[in-house]
Design an enzyme around this catalytic site. Structure first.
Site, PDB file in Angstrom:
ATOM      1  N   HIS A   1       0.231  -6.326   0.679  1.00  0.00           N
ATOM      2  CA  HIS A   1       0.356  -5.877   2.070  1.00  0.00           C
ATOM      3  C   HIS A   1       1.740  -6.131   2.651  1.00  0.00           C
ATOM      4  O   HIS A   1       2.174  -5.426   3.567  1.00  0.00           O
ATOM      5  CB  HIS A   1      -0.714  -6.534   2.941  1.00  0.00           C
ATOM      6  CG  HIS A   1      -2.042  -5.850   2.835  1.00  0.00           C
ATOM      7  ND1 HIS A   1      -2.988  -5.869   3.816  1.00  0.00           N
ATOM      8  CD2 HIS A   1      -2.570  -5.096   1.839  1.00  0.00           C
ATOM      9  CE1 HIS A   1      -4.050  -5.173   3.440  1.00  0.00           C
ATOM     10  NE2 HIS A   1      -3.826  -4.705   2.234  1.00  0.00           N
TER      11      HIS A   1
ATOM     12  N   TRP B   1     -15.766  -5.869  -6.745  1.00  0.00           N
ATOM     13  CA  TRP B   1     -15.745  -4.646  -7.545  1.00  0.00           C
ATOM     14  C   TRP B   1     -16.221  -4.898  -8.982  1.00  0.00           C
ATOM     15  O   TRP B   1     -16.673  -3.990  -9.657  1.00  0.00           O
ATOM     16  CB  TRP B   1     -14.332  -4.088  -7.604  1.00  0.00           C
ATOM     17  CG  TRP B   1     -13.786  -3.532  -6.320  1.00  0.00           C
ATOM     18  CD1 TRP B   1     -13.806  -2.216  -5.944  1.00  0.00           C
ATOM     19  CD2 TRP B   1     -13.103  -4.223  -5.269  1.00  0.00           C
ATOM     20  NE1 TRP B   1     -13.189  -2.068  -4.724  1.00  0.00           N
ATOM     21  CE2 TRP B   1     -12.744  -3.275  -4.287  1.00  0.00           C
ATOM     22  CE3 TRP B   1     -12.752  -5.565  -5.049  1.00  0.00           C
ATOM     23  CZ2 TRP B   1     -12.055  -3.614  -3.116  1.00  0.00           C
ATOM     24  CZ3 TRP B   1     -12.067  -5.897  -3.880  1.00  0.00           C
ATOM     25  CH2 TRP B   1     -11.733  -4.933  -2.944  1.00  0.00           C
TER      26      TRP B   1
ATOM     27  N   ARG C   1      -3.329  -9.873  -2.656  1.00  0.00           N
ATOM     28  CA  ARG C   1      -3.441  -8.957  -1.518  1.00  0.00           C
ATOM     29  C   ARG C   1      -2.302  -9.193  -0.507  1.00  0.00           C
ATOM     30  O   ARG C   1      -1.759  -8.242   0.071  1.00  0.00           O
ATOM     31  CB  ARG C   1      -4.814  -9.128  -0.859  1.00  0.00           C
ATOM     32  CG  ARG C   1      -5.050  -8.189   0.301  1.00  0.00           C
ATOM     33  CD  ARG C   1      -6.525  -8.211   0.778  1.00  0.00           C
ATOM     34  NE  ARG C   1      -6.642  -7.608   2.088  1.00  0.00           N
ATOM     35  CZ  ARG C   1      -7.023  -8.252   3.201  1.00  0.00           C
ATOM     36  NH1 ARG C   1      -7.350  -9.542   3.153  1.00  0.00           N
ATOM     37  NH2 ARG C   1      -7.100  -7.617   4.350  1.00  0.00           N
TER      38      ARG C   1
HETATM   39 ZN1  ZEM Z   1      -6.959  -3.631  -1.835  1.00  0.00          ZN
HETATM   40  N1  ZEM Z   1      -8.441  -3.941  -0.480  1.00  0.00           N
HETATM   41  N2  ZEM Z   1      -6.737  -1.712  -1.237  1.00  0.00           N
HETATM   42  N3  ZEM Z   1      -5.415  -3.398  -3.150  1.00  0.00           N
HETATM   43  N4  ZEM Z   1      -7.157  -5.564  -2.419  1.00  0.00           N
HETATM   44  C1  ZEM Z   1      -9.176  -5.074  -0.325  1.00  0.00           C
HETATM   45  C2  ZEM Z   1      -9.096  -6.233  -1.088  1.00  0.00           C
HETATM   46  C3  ZEM Z   1      -8.158  -6.438  -2.082  1.00  0.00           C
HETATM   47  C4  ZEM Z   1      -7.483  -1.072  -0.263  1.00  0.00           C
HETATM   48  C5  ZEM Z   1      -8.355  -1.695   0.659  1.00  0.00           C
HETATM   49  O1  ZEM Z   1      -8.684  -1.037   1.812  1.00  0.00           O
HETATM   50  C6  ZEM Z   1      -8.863  -3.008   0.448  1.00  0.00           C
HETATM   51  C7  ZEM Z   1      -4.681  -2.251  -3.345  1.00  0.00           C
HETATM   52  C8  ZEM Z   1      -5.001  -1.011  -2.845  1.00  0.00           C
HETATM   53  C9  ZEM Z   1      -5.961  -0.779  -1.860  1.00  0.00           C
HETATM   54  C10 ZEM Z   1      -6.407  -6.172  -3.413  1.00  0.00           C
HETATM   55  C11 ZEM Z   1      -5.260  -5.683  -4.030  1.00  0.00           C
HETATM   56  C12 ZEM Z   1      -4.802  -4.390  -3.878  1.00  0.00           C
HETATM   57  C13 ZEM Z   1     -10.098  -4.900   0.749  1.00  0.00           C
HETATM   58  C14 ZEM Z   1     -11.064  -5.966   1.228  1.00  0.00           C
HETATM   59  C15 ZEM Z   1      -9.921  -3.619   1.208  1.00  0.00           C
HETATM   60  C16 ZEM Z   1     -10.729  -2.989   2.346  1.00  0.00           C
HETATM   61  C17 ZEM Z   1     -10.370  -6.910   2.199  1.00  0.00           C
HETATM   62  C18 ZEM Z   1     -11.317  -7.969   2.714  1.00  0.00           C
HETATM   63  O2  ZEM Z   1     -12.367  -7.586   3.259  1.00  0.00           O
HETATM   64  O3  ZEM Z   1     -11.023  -9.175   2.583  1.00  0.00           O
HETATM   65  C19 ZEM Z   1      -7.176   0.343  -0.289  1.00  0.00           C
HETATM   66  C20 ZEM Z   1      -7.748   1.433   0.591  1.00  0.00           C
HETATM   67  C21 ZEM Z   1      -6.248   0.523  -1.288  1.00  0.00           C
HETATM   68  C22 ZEM Z   1      -5.700   1.841  -1.705  1.00  0.00           C
HETATM   69  C23 ZEM Z   1      -5.620   2.187  -2.985  1.00  0.00           C
HETATM   70  C24 ZEM Z   1      -3.559  -2.533  -4.189  1.00  0.00           C
HETATM   71  C25 ZEM Z   1      -2.492  -1.509  -4.590  1.00  0.00           C
HETATM   72  C26 ZEM Z   1      -3.622  -3.871  -4.522  1.00  0.00           C
HETATM   73  C27 ZEM Z   1      -2.707  -4.711  -5.356  1.00  0.00           C
HETATM   74  C28 ZEM Z   1      -1.884  -4.222  -6.258  1.00  0.00           C
HETATM   75  C29 ZEM Z   1      -6.996  -7.471  -3.726  1.00  0.00           C
HETATM   76  C30 ZEM Z   1      -6.532  -8.428  -4.807  1.00  0.00           C
HETATM   77  C31 ZEM Z   1      -8.097  -7.626  -2.887  1.00  0.00           C
HETATM   78  C32 ZEM Z   1      -9.089  -8.795  -2.826  1.00  0.00           C
HETATM   79  C33 ZEM Z   1      -8.677  -9.793  -1.771  1.00  0.00           C
HETATM   80  C34 ZEM Z   1      -9.617 -10.967  -1.664  1.00  0.00           C
HETATM   81  O4  ZEM Z   1      -9.482 -11.711  -0.680  1.00  0.00           O
HETATM   82  O5  ZEM Z   1     -10.471 -11.188  -2.533  1.00  0.00           O
END
Ligand code: ZEM
Length: 291
Positions: A50, A189, A46
C-alpha cells in the site's frame, strides 16, 4: 520564492547501515502468536504494497518513496484500514536504527516477510527518502476489491504493470486474511496464510466458488467448506481471457510464479524512487540460511 520542498532536503546516509542486520531484526519480530495466524508477515507485506501502490507513472507521483502513510489523511484512506498495527510494530526497529528512513523500513519489511515466509529472494535497494504529508497522493489510487477487470487494469496500468504482472502480484493473497473491521470482507484465501506458495492460484482453479450469503460486501467462499474466500477482483482473474492463462501457468508451476512475483514485487518497491543505476542491489540471506 518558496524554498519548501515536501521531500526532506538531507539525504540519509547509506552504506553505514548493515541492512542484513536490520533484515534479521525484522525477521525476529515476525512470529507473533497473539496475531491472526501467528505471523506479522502478511500485514507487513500489505503495508509495503500500500505504500508503493499509489504510484502514477504519468505524473511520477506516489510510490514507496515518502512513507506519507504516516500522516492523515493517507493513514485514514479506507484502503489503509488496519495498517497502523504494522507501522507501530516496526517502530522499535526504527528506534534501533534511526538512520533508516520509514520508506526504506516498510519496503524492507515486505521483502523480509516474503523471504522468511518461504517466498523467493526479492532484490532490494535502499535510498528512499521520507516526505511530509503534503506529498501524499489523493484517495482512490489503490484497487477497490468490489470491482472488475477494467478497474484492475486502470489501477495497475497506471503504475506501469501489464496483465501478467497483475496476476503475478495477486498471488500475494496466498498470505493473510480479510478482516471485517478493516475491509468488510472476511477470511483467508488459502489454508497456509503464513507461507508464500502458489496456493492462491491452485485454490482459485480447483475449488468451486459461490457467492457468500451474508449482509457484508459481495465475496466468494469455497462451496465445500466455506472456510476460504476470494474477492471479486480475485475471481475476475478466472473470467478474464487475458488473465486466466497466467492463473493456470502459476498454479502448475510454482517456480515460474516465484520468478515473476520476485520481479514484479521488486518493481513495485522501486516505483517513484529516483535512481541513477549505480545503486547497490541487496540480496538478503534468509535467517535459516545463516546458521
Ligand atoms: Zn491485497 N487485500 N489486494 N494485495 N493483501 C487484502 C489483504 C492483503 C486487494 C484488496 O482489496 C485486499 C494485493 C492486491 C490487492 C495483501 C497483499 C497484496 C484485503 C483485506 C483486501 C480487501 C484487508 C483486511 O481486511 O485486513 C485488491 C483489490 C488487490 C488488487 C489486485 C497485492 C498486489 C499485494 C502484495 C503484493 C496481503 C498480504 C493481505 C493480507 C493482510 C493481512 O493482514 O493478513
Amino acid at each position: 520564492t518558496a524554498k519548501f520542498s515536501p521531500v526532506s532536503p538531507k539525504p540519509p546516509v547509506h552504506g553505514e547501515l548493515n541492512y542484513q542486520k536490520v533484515y534479521n531484526q525484522i525477521a525476529d519480530i515476525l512470529e507473533d502468536n497473539d496475531w491472526d495466524d501467528g505471523s506479522l508477515g502478511p500485514i507487513f507485506t500489505r503495508l509495503a504494497w500500500h505504500a508503493s501502490g499509489t504510484y502514477d507513472k504519468a505524473t511520477n507521483t506516489g510510490g514507496s518513496n515518502g512513507a506519507t502513510m504516516r500522516f492523515a489523511p493517507e493513514s485514514e484512506h479506507a484502503a489503509n484500514a488496519g495498517l497502523s498495527v504494522a507501522r507501530a510494530k516496526l517502530e522499535p526497529i526504527k528506534a534501533a536504527n534511526p538512520e533508516i528512513t520509514y520508506s526504506d523500513l516498510w519496503s524492507l519489511a515486505g521483502v523480509v516477510s516474503i523471504q522468511e515466509m518461504g517466498g523467493p529472494t526479492i532484490p532490494w535497494i535502499p535510498g528512499r527518502r521520507d516526505a511530509e504529508a503534503i506529498a501524499a497522493t489523493p484517495d482512490g489510487r489503490l484497487p477497490d476489491a468490489t470491482l472488475g477487470s477494467k478497474h484492475l487494469r486502470d489501477i495497475f496500468y497506471r503504475m506501469g504493470f501489464d496483465d501478467r504482472e497483475i496476476v503475478a502480484l495477486s498471488g500475494a493473497h496466498a498470505l493473510g486474511r480479510c478482516h471485517p473491521k478493516n475491509s468488510g470482507f472476511d477470511g483467508p484465501w488459502t489454508t497456509s496464510p503464513t507461507l508464500v506458495t502458489n496456493g492462491y492460484f491452485k485454490e482459485l482453479l480447483e475449488k468451486k466458488w459461490v457467492e457468500k450469503k451474508w449482509k457484508g460486501p459481495k465475496q466468494y467462499v469455497d462451496k465445500e467448506t466455506g472456510d476460504l474466500m476470494m474477492l471479486p477482483t480475485d475471481f475476475v482473474l478466472l473470467q478474464d481471457k487475458s488473465f486466466r492463462p497466467w492463473v493456470e501457468k502459476y498454479a502448475a508451476d510454482e517456480k515460474l510464479w516465484f520468478n515473476d512475483f520476485a520481479s514484479a514485487f521488486h518493481k513495485l518497491q522501486e516505483l517513484g524512487v529516483p535512481r541513477n543505476g549505480s545503486e547497490k542491489v541487496y540480496h538478503f540471506k534468509r535467517t535459516d540460511e545463516q546458521q
